[in-house]
Design an enzyme around this catalytic site. Structure first.
Site, PDB file in Angstrom:
ATOM      1  N   GLU A 117     102.277  27.322 -12.140  1.00 33.52           N
ATOM      2  CA  GLU A 117     101.903  28.699 -12.499  1.00 33.52           C
ATOM      3  C   GLU A 117     102.054  28.853 -14.002  1.00 33.52           C
ATOM      4  O   GLU A 117     103.063  28.438 -14.581  1.00 33.52           O
ATOM      5  CB  GLU A 117     102.793  29.717 -11.785  1.00 33.52           C
ATOM      6  CG  GLU A 117     102.585  29.731 -10.297  1.00 33.52           C
ATOM      7  CD  GLU A 117     103.132  30.986  -9.627  1.00 33.52           C
ATOM      8  OE1 GLU A 117     103.363  31.992 -10.320  1.00 33.52           O
ATOM      9  OE2 GLU A 117     103.324  30.929  -8.412  1.00 33.52           O
TER      10      GLU A 117
ATOM     11  N   CYS B 241     102.626  30.722 -21.526  1.00 34.29           N
ATOM     12  CA  CYS B 241     103.927  30.538 -20.885  1.00 34.29           C
ATOM     13  C   CYS B 241     103.765  29.453 -19.823  1.00 34.29           C
ATOM     14  O   CYS B 241     103.055  29.646 -18.830  1.00 34.29           O
ATOM     15  CB  CYS B 241     104.357  31.871 -20.259  1.00 34.29           C
ATOM     16  SG  CYS B 241     105.927  31.783 -19.405  1.00 34.29           S
TER      17      CYS B 241
ATOM     18  N   CYS C  53     112.727  26.579  -8.989  1.00 32.72           N
ATOM     19  CA  CYS C  53     113.864  26.427  -9.896  1.00 32.72           C
ATOM     20  C   CYS C  53     115.149  26.431  -9.076  1.00 32.72           C
ATOM     21  O   CYS C  53     115.268  27.157  -8.089  1.00 32.72           O
ATOM     22  CB  CYS C  53     113.888  27.583 -10.903  1.00 32.72           C
ATOM     23  SG  CYS C  53     115.207  27.422 -12.130  1.00 32.72           S
TER      24      CYS C  53
ATOM     25  N   CYS D 145     118.923  32.466 -10.489  1.00 34.82           N
ATOM     26  CA  CYS D 145     119.182  33.771 -11.123  1.00 34.82           C
ATOM     27  C   CYS D 145     118.714  34.883 -10.167  1.00 34.82           C
ATOM     28  O   CYS D 145     117.582  34.843  -9.669  1.00 34.82           O
ATOM     29  CB  CYS D 145     118.446  33.876 -12.450  1.00 34.82           C
ATOM     30  SG  CYS D 145     118.871  32.530 -13.578  1.00 34.82           S
TER      31      CYS D 145
ATOM     32  N   CYS E  40     115.300  36.894 -10.557  1.00 31.13           N
ATOM     33  CA  CYS E  40     114.096  36.116 -10.836  1.00 31.13           C
ATOM     34  C   CYS E  40     113.339  35.737  -9.563  1.00 31.13           C
ATOM     35  O   CYS E  40     113.935  35.238  -8.602  1.00 31.13           O
ATOM     36  CB  CYS E  40     114.498  34.855 -11.602  1.00 31.13           C
ATOM     37  SG  CYS E  40     113.138  33.720 -11.871  1.00 31.13           S
TER      38      CYS E  40
ATOM     39  N   GLY F  84     110.992  27.278 -13.619  1.00 34.91           N
ATOM     40  CA  GLY F  84     111.847  26.115 -13.834  1.00 34.91           C
ATOM     41  C   GLY F  84     112.794  26.248 -15.013  1.00 34.91           C
ATOM     42  O   GLY F  84     112.654  27.115 -15.863  1.00 34.91           O
ATOM     43  N   GLU F  85     113.789  25.374 -15.002  1.00 32.57           N
ATOM     44  CA  GLU F  85     114.753  25.277 -16.090  1.00 32.57           C
ATOM     45  C   GLU F  85     114.372  24.041 -16.919  1.00 32.57           C
ATOM     46  O   GLU F  85     114.572  22.897 -16.474  1.00 32.57           O
ATOM     47  CB  GLU F  85     116.170  25.148 -15.502  1.00 32.57           C
ATOM     48  CG  GLU F  85     117.229  24.680 -16.473  1.00 32.57           C
ATOM     49  CD  GLU F  85     117.283  25.489 -17.779  1.00 32.57           C
ATOM     50  OE1 GLU F  85     117.347  26.717 -17.722  1.00 32.57           O
ATOM     51  OE2 GLU F  85     117.236  24.858 -18.857  1.00 32.57           O
TER      52      GLU F  85
ATOM     53  N   SER G  96     113.061  27.735 -23.537  1.00 28.68           N
ATOM     54  CA  SER G  96     114.021  28.746 -23.087  1.00 28.68           C
ATOM     55  C   SER G  96     114.895  28.167 -21.982  1.00 28.68           C
ATOM     56  O   SER G  96     114.389  27.584 -21.019  1.00 28.68           O
ATOM     57  CB  SER G  96     113.264  29.965 -22.552  1.00 28.68           C
ATOM     58  OG  SER G  96     114.173  30.896 -22.027  1.00 28.68           O
TER      59      SER G  96
ATOM     60  N   SER H 275     118.888  32.454 -22.200  1.00 31.06           N
ATOM     61  CA  SER H 275     118.916  33.605 -21.316  1.00 31.06           C
ATOM     62  C   SER H 275     120.380  33.993 -21.079  1.00 31.06           C
ATOM     63  O   SER H 275     121.068  33.327 -20.307  1.00 31.06           O
ATOM     64  CB  SER H 275     118.257  33.147 -20.009  1.00 31.06           C
ATOM     65  OG  SER H 275     117.621  34.167 -19.378  1.00 31.06           O
ATOM     66  N   LEU H 276     120.858  35.035 -21.743  1.00 29.17           N
ATOM     67  CA  LEU H 276     122.279  35.419 -21.627  1.00 29.17           C
ATOM     68  C   LEU H 276     122.450  36.473 -20.529  1.00 29.17           C
ATOM     69  O   LEU H 276     123.190  36.264 -19.561  1.00 29.17           O
ATOM     70  CB  LEU H 276     122.782  35.950 -22.980  1.00 29.17           C
ATOM     71  CG  LEU H 276     124.248  36.379 -23.011  1.00 29.17           C
ATOM     72  CD1 LEU H 276     125.180  35.195 -22.779  1.00 29.17           C
ATOM     73  CD2 LEU H 276     124.586  37.089 -24.327  1.00 29.17           C
ATOM     74  N   ASN H 277     121.834  37.607 -20.708  1.00 30.20           N
ATOM     75  CA  ASN H 277     121.700  38.624 -19.651  1.00 30.20           C
ATOM     76  C   ASN H 277     122.967  39.336 -19.212  1.00 30.20           C
ATOM     77  O   ASN H 277     122.937  40.108 -18.242  1.00 30.20           O
ATOM     78  CB  ASN H 277     121.027  38.024 -18.390  1.00 30.20           C
ATOM     79  CG  ASN H 277     119.721  37.373 -18.722  1.00 30.20           C
ATOM     80  OD1 ASN H 277     119.001  37.824 -19.605  1.00 30.20           O
ATOM     81  ND2 ASN H 277     119.409  36.281 -18.045  1.00 30.20           N
TER      82      ASN H 277
ATOM     83  N   ASN I 263     111.708  43.131 -14.785  1.00 31.46           N
ATOM     84  CA  ASN I 263     110.479  43.226 -13.987  1.00 31.46           C
ATOM     85  C   ASN I 263     110.851  42.940 -12.540  1.00 31.46           C
ATOM     86  O   ASN I 263     111.178  41.797 -12.218  1.00 31.46           O
ATOM     87  CB  ASN I 263     109.456  42.185 -14.467  1.00 31.46           C
ATOM     88  CG  ASN I 263     108.981  42.473 -15.870  1.00 31.46           C
ATOM     89  OD1 ASN I 263     108.518  43.572 -16.168  1.00 31.46           O
ATOM     90  ND2 ASN I 263     109.139  41.502 -16.764  1.00 31.46           N
TER      91      ASN I 263
ATOM     92  N   CYS J 103     107.544  38.433 -17.069  1.00 25.28           N
ATOM     93  CA  CYS J 103     108.724  37.593 -17.166  1.00 25.28           C
ATOM     94  C   CYS J 103     109.582  37.700 -15.901  1.00 25.28           C
ATOM     95  O   CYS J 103     109.896  38.796 -15.450  1.00 25.28           O
ATOM     96  CB  CYS J 103     109.516  38.081 -18.380  1.00 25.28           C
ATOM     97  SG  CYS J 103     110.740  36.946 -18.886  1.00 25.28           S
TER      98      CYS J 103
HETATM   99  S1  SF4 Z   1     115.279  32.929 -14.747  1.00 25.17           S
HETATM  100 FE1  SF4 Z   1     114.590  30.854 -15.306  1.00 25.17          FE
HETATM  101  S2  SF4 Z   1     116.392  29.584 -14.905  1.00 25.17           S
HETATM  102 FE2  SF4 Z   1     116.751  31.512 -13.797  1.00 25.17          FE
HETATM  103  S3  SF4 Z   1     115.955  31.112 -11.721  1.00 25.17           S
HETATM  104 FE3  SF4 Z   1     114.281  32.033 -12.935  1.00 25.17          FE
HETATM  105  S4  SF4 Z   1     113.095  30.265 -13.701  1.00 25.17           S
HETATM  106 FE4  SF4 Z   1     115.118  29.504 -13.067  1.00 25.17          FE
END
Ligand code: SF4
Length: 385
Positions: free
Chosen positions: A82, A100, A107, A111, A114, A162-163, A194, A222-224, A298, A341
């Site tokens: 994607e 992107c 992943c 998170c 997500c 993905g990471e 990222s 990505s701190l959050n 989102n 995102c």
């Molecule tokens: S935010 Fe990024 S690292 Fe976290 S689950 Fe989603 S795709 Fe994976």
């Protein structure tokens, strides 16, 4: 693909030439073939020689939301990548486009905010499969407004599924092709990787950007959350790689002139959006040269949280600036096409995974895989498990 075939989409020209010569191709022909394919999407004579594998895959779906385009490509094993083309409008009325890209299908990071996390990890993509997304955006998805086969892409961000640090070898190879002057020629300053904060990956990426030609690549993290308690609740990775370790890795990351680390902060109502949270984050980031990028949440499918209201977003950003922190708010694009995102992830593939893996568990899946299914599936997708 036979073992002799080489993946031209995952190779720089410098890597391709010696292989081409071994197959009896002249230097001139190899350069012409490579440049014509990567720069203009051309394949001379319509097909590659049999020793070259063609990792371009059919465009499966194409969703348009305003000028934002999300597209998927069908992979050989039935999975899909994607990718999102995001327009960036500038003050002089010009528009550039950011791509992107995904580095994995699904992943494993889990998170909670997500959509991709709901799939769990299906598999990592090869370098060729990553570059194929850029190739498709440029030459295959079509731009109805101009009639051209695709879009010019100025920026590439590894912020899709993905990471990237968990697939770092393929990501670094893909970056070499994406930035190759003989191929896509994206300037390193316009490429961003990222991460959720994978410390070993940050170290590897830091080593890579220390090489000549790559020092302007960007890092986003990505701190959050302002502290370990909240971060561990929404990002399971924080339990094994807590904020103190992450900050140490970021402080050790190579410092560059005119390049700050981008710290991403997904603002989730009732979770991390209080003014005290903002103060705590700013204090945490003070030793670091960074830009704080606030991203209004989102909502994913089945989200327990709504999107934040605009005044709350603005208050948070204003408070960060009052704290002396350089801070920007990211605009929201593509939400209605599930292209914004944190919204990537195919629910059909995700559903199929649970069916297929369920069957396999009854068969001969090893303990390791079974544990991963339980952790990823149960923890991050309660509505599925
Ligand atoms: S935010 Fe990024 S690292 Fe976290 S689950 Fe989603 S795709 Fe994976």
């Amino acid at each position: 693909m036979t073992t002799e075939q080489v993946p031209i989409l995952g190779m720089t020209l410098a890597e391709f030439i010696p292989v081409a010569k071994r197959h009896g191709m002249s230097l001139f022909t190899a350069q012409t073939l490579y440049r014509g394919f990567h720069r203009r999407g051309e394949v001379q004579g319509g097909t590659f020689p049999e020793w070259i594998s063609d990792a371009r895959r059919p465009i499966k779906d194409r969703h348009v939301d305003g000028e934002t385009v999300k597209f998927t490509m069908a992979l050989d094993d039935g999975l899909e990548t994607e990718t999102v083309v995001i327009p960036m409008r500038h003050s002089d009325d010009t528009t550039t486009r950011t791509l992107c890209v995904s580095s994995q299908v699904g992943c494993a990071m889990g998170c909670r905010f997500c959509e991709t996390a709901q799939m769990g990890l299906m598999r990592s993509l090869s370098a060729a499969e990553i570059v194929a997304q850029l190739h498709a955006a440029r030459f295959m998805i079509g731009d109805a407004a101009t009639g051209s086969p695709g879009y010019p892409i100025k920026n590439v961000v590894f912020m899709g599924m993905g990471e990237p640090m968990d697939n770092i070898d393929a990501v670094l190879t893909a970056i070499q092709v994406i930035t190759d002057r003989n191929a896509y020629e994206v300037a390193p300053i316009h490429v961003t990787v990222s991460t959720v904060g994978r410390i070993e990956g940050i170290r590897r990426y830091g080593e890579f950007i220390s090489q000549t030609g790559f020092h302007r690549l960007n890092l986003a993290v990505s701190l959050n959350a302002p502290n370990d308690r909240i971060r561990s609740e929404i990002m399971p990775i924080n339990r094994s790689e807590p904020i103190a370790d992450l900050m140490a890795a970021l402080l050790a990351f190579p410092k560059r002139v005119n390049a700050a680390i981008c710290v991403e902060y997904v603002l989730i109502p009732g979770v991390n959006d209080a003014q005290e949270h903002c103060d705590e984050v700013c204090a945490l980031l003070r030793p670091l040269r960074c830009s704080l990028n606030v991203i209004p949440y989102n909502p994913r499918r089945g989200s327990p949280w709504p999107a934040p209201e605009e005044p709350r977003v603005q208050e948070f950003v204003a408070r960060a600036i009052a704290n002396g922190q350089f801070c920007k708010r990211r605009g929201t694009k593509g939400r209605s096409a599930m292209a914004a995102c944190g919204q990537l992830g195919n629910e059909n593939i995700r559903a199929r995974k649970f069916v297929e893996l369920g069957d396999k568990v009854g068969d001969k899946v090893g303990d390791k895989e079974r544990v991963q299914i339980r952790v990823v599936g149960a923890q991050n997708a309660p509505e599925v498990a």
